[in-house]
Design a protein around this motif. Structure first.
Motif, PDB file in Angstrom:
ATOM      1  N   ALA A  17       0.838  -1.206   0.000  1.00 18.78           N
ATOM      2  CA  ALA A  17       0.000   0.000   0.000  1.00 18.78           C
ATOM      3  C   ALA A  17       0.870   1.253   0.000  1.00 18.78           C
ATOM      4  O   ALA A  17       0.555   2.236  -0.684  1.00 18.78           O
ATOM      5  N   LYS A  18       1.965   1.224   0.747  1.00 18.19           N
ATOM      6  CA  LYS A  18       2.860   2.381   0.793  1.00 18.19           C
ATOM      7  C   LYS A  18       3.655   2.536  -0.502  1.00 18.19           C
ATOM      8  O   LYS A  18       3.890   3.647  -0.967  1.00 18.19           O
ATOM      9  N   ALA A  19       4.071   1.404  -1.063  1.00 18.35           N
ATOM     10  CA  ALA A  19       4.938   1.448  -2.235  1.00 18.35           C
ATOM     11  C   ALA A  19       4.187   1.764  -3.533  1.00 18.35           C
ATOM     12  O   ALA A  19       4.592   2.643  -4.292  1.00 18.35           O
ATOM     13  N   GLU A  20       3.094   1.052  -3.783  1.00 22.09           N
ATOM     14  CA  GLU A  20       2.442   1.197  -5.085  1.00 22.09           C
ATOM     15  C   GLU A  20       0.925   1.288  -5.029  1.00 22.09           C
ATOM     16  O   GLU A  20       0.289   1.531  -6.038  1.00 22.09           O
ATOM     17  N   GLY A  21       0.357   1.076  -3.872  1.00 22.43           N
ATOM     18  CA  GLY A  21      -1.096   1.114  -3.753  1.00 22.43           C
ATOM     19  C   GLY A  21      -1.702  -0.275  -3.861  1.00 22.43           C
ATOM     20  O   GLY A  21      -1.058  -1.218  -4.324  1.00 22.43           O
ATOM     21  N   LEU A  22      -2.943  -0.402  -3.438  1.00 18.89           N
ATOM     22  CA  LEU A  22      -3.625  -1.687  -3.439  1.00 18.89           C
ATOM     23  C   LEU A  22      -4.793  -1.681  -4.417  1.00 18.89           C
ATOM     24  O   LEU A  22      -5.400  -0.647  -4.663  1.00 18.89           O
ATOM     25  N   THR A  23      -5.098  -2.872  -4.926  1.00 16.59           N
ATOM     26  CA  THR A  23      -6.292  -3.014  -5.747  1.00 16.59           C
ATOM     27  C   THR A  23      -7.506  -3.065  -4.813  1.00 16.59           C
ATOM     28  O   THR A  23      -7.359  -3.172  -3.590  1.00 16.59           O
ATOM     29  N   GLU A  24      -8.686  -3.003  -5.382  1.00 12.91           N
ATOM     30  CA  GLU A  24      -9.901  -3.051  -4.565  1.00 12.91           C
ATOM     31  C   GLU A  24      -9.996  -4.372  -3.800  1.00 12.91           C
ATOM     32  O   GLU A  24     -10.379  -4.385  -2.634  1.00 12.91           O
ATOM     33  N   LEU A  25      -9.628  -5.462  -4.446  1.00 13.41           N
ATOM     34  CA  LEU A  25      -9.666  -6.773  -3.782  1.00 13.41           C
ATOM     35  C   LEU A  25      -8.677  -6.832  -2.622  1.00 13.41           C
ATOM     36  O   LEU A  25      -8.982  -7.397  -1.565  1.00 13.41           O
ATOM     37  N   GLU A  26      -7.515  -6.263  -2.826  1.00 15.83           N
ATOM     38  CA  GLU A  26      -6.517  -6.255  -1.752  1.00 15.83           C
ATOM     39  C   GLU A  26      -6.966  -5.378  -0.595  1.00 15.83           C
ATOM     40  O   GLU A  26      -6.716  -5.710   0.566  1.00 15.83           O
ATOM     41  N   GLU A  27      -7.637  -4.284  -0.889  1.00 20.31           N
ATOM     42  CA  GLU A  27      -8.153  -3.422   0.182  1.00 20.31           C
ATOM     43  C   GLU A  27      -9.200  -4.158   1.007  1.00 20.31           C
ATOM     44  O   GLU A  27      -9.212  -4.060   2.231  1.00 20.31           O
ATOM     45  N   VAL A  28     -10.064  -4.907   0.341  1.00 18.09           N
ATOM     46  CA  VAL A  28     -11.077  -5.696   1.042  1.00 18.09           C
ATOM     47  C   VAL A  28     -10.401  -6.772   1.885  1.00 18.09           C
ATOM     48  O   VAL A  28     -10.766  -6.998   3.043  1.00 18.09           O
ATOM     49  N   GLU A  29      -9.400  -7.435   1.305  1.00 19.85           N
ATOM     50  CA  GLU A  29      -8.658  -8.466   2.042  1.00 19.85           C
ATOM     51  C   GLU A  29      -7.981  -7.863   3.259  1.00 19.85           C
ATOM     52  O   GLU A  29      -8.019  -8.438   4.356  1.00 19.85           O
ATOM     53  N   ARG A  30      -7.361  -6.694   3.102  1.00 18.37           N
ATOM     54  CA  ARG A  30      -6.684  -6.036   4.221  1.00 18.37           C
ATOM     55  C   ARG A  30      -7.671  -5.714   5.336  1.00 18.37           C
ATOM     56  O   ARG A  30      -7.380  -5.943   6.510  1.00 18.37           O
ATOM     57  N   LYS A  31      -8.833  -5.224   4.961  1.00 17.72           N
ATOM     58  CA  LYS A  31      -9.852  -4.902   5.957  1.00 17.72           C
ATOM     59  C   LYS A  31     -10.280  -6.159   6.712  1.00 17.72           C
ATOM     60  O   LYS A  31     -10.390  -6.152   7.946  1.00 17.72           O
ATOM     61  N   ASP A  32     -10.514  -7.244   5.984  1.00 16.71           N
ATOM     62  CA  ASP A  32     -10.907  -8.506   6.615  1.00 16.71           C
ATOM     63  C   ASP A  32      -9.810  -9.045   7.540  1.00 16.71           C
ATOM     64  O   ASP A  32     -10.092  -9.523   8.643  1.00 16.71           O
ATOM     65  N   LEU A  33      -8.571  -8.958   7.077  1.00 17.11           N
ATOM     66  CA  LEU A  33      -7.454  -9.439   7.899  1.00 17.11           C
ATOM     67  C   LEU A  33      -7.299  -8.613   9.161  1.00 17.11           C
ATOM     68  O   LEU A  33      -7.030  -9.157  10.244  1.00 17.11           O
ATOM     69  N   ARG A  34      -7.484  -7.318   9.056  1.00 17.05           N
ATOM     70  CA  ARG A  34      -7.402  -6.453  10.238  1.00 17.05           C
ATOM     71  C   ARG A  34      -8.486  -6.803  11.249  1.00 17.05           C
ATOM     72  O   ARG A  34      -8.241  -6.848  12.449  1.00 17.05           O
ATOM     73  N   GLN A  35      -9.702  -7.057  10.755  1.00 15.63           N
ATOM     74  CA  GLN A  35     -10.800  -7.429  11.651  1.00 15.63           C
ATOM     75  C   GLN A  35     -10.509  -8.758  12.347  1.00 15.63           C
ATOM     76  O   GLN A  35     -10.762  -8.909  13.539  1.00 15.63           O
ATOM     77  N   LYS A  36      -9.972  -9.701  11.597  1.00 16.48           N
ATOM     78  CA  LYS A  36      -9.615 -10.994  12.186  1.00 16.48           C
ATOM     79  C   LYS A  36      -8.520 -10.816  13.235  1.00 16.48           C
ATOM     80  O   LYS A  36      -8.588 -11.403  14.321  1.00 16.48           O
ATOM     81  N   TYR A  37      -7.525  -9.990  12.926  1.00 13.74           N
ATOM     82  CA  TYR A  37      -6.445  -9.719  13.868  1.00 13.74           C
ATOM     83  C   TYR A  37      -6.994  -9.105  15.157  1.00 13.74           C
ATOM     84  O   TYR A  37      -6.645  -9.543  16.260  1.00 13.74           O
TER      85      TYR A  37
END
Length: 79
Positions: A17-37
């Protein structure tokens, strides 16, 4: 317990995300992973707090009654 795979994937997405940005799918995955964490972190923290015993300076136990009741329910206390 929080798995290393979960942390590694969260970190990979953060770096990307810092280097090149995330796709929409990756943003959704990141959100889900954060919630699980957060869910796993809170569960672990709650378990630690519920297993604590608090003592005053004179050595008398002053653990809150609410925590004592939870400990009794879980079989961590005999009194």
């Amino acid at each position: 317990m929080i798995s290393k795979e979960l942390l590694n994937r969260i970190n990979e997405l953060a770096h990307k995300a810092k280097a090149e940005g995330l796709t929409e799918l990756e943003e959704v995955e990141r959100k889900d992973l954060r919630q699980k964490y957060l869910k796993e972190f809170r569960a672990g923290f709650r378990q630690q707090v519920e297993s604590l015993q608090v003592f005053d300076k004179q050595g008398k136990e002053v653990t809150p009654e609410k925590v004592r009741n939870i400990q009794r329910e879980r079989g961590l206390r005999n009194d």
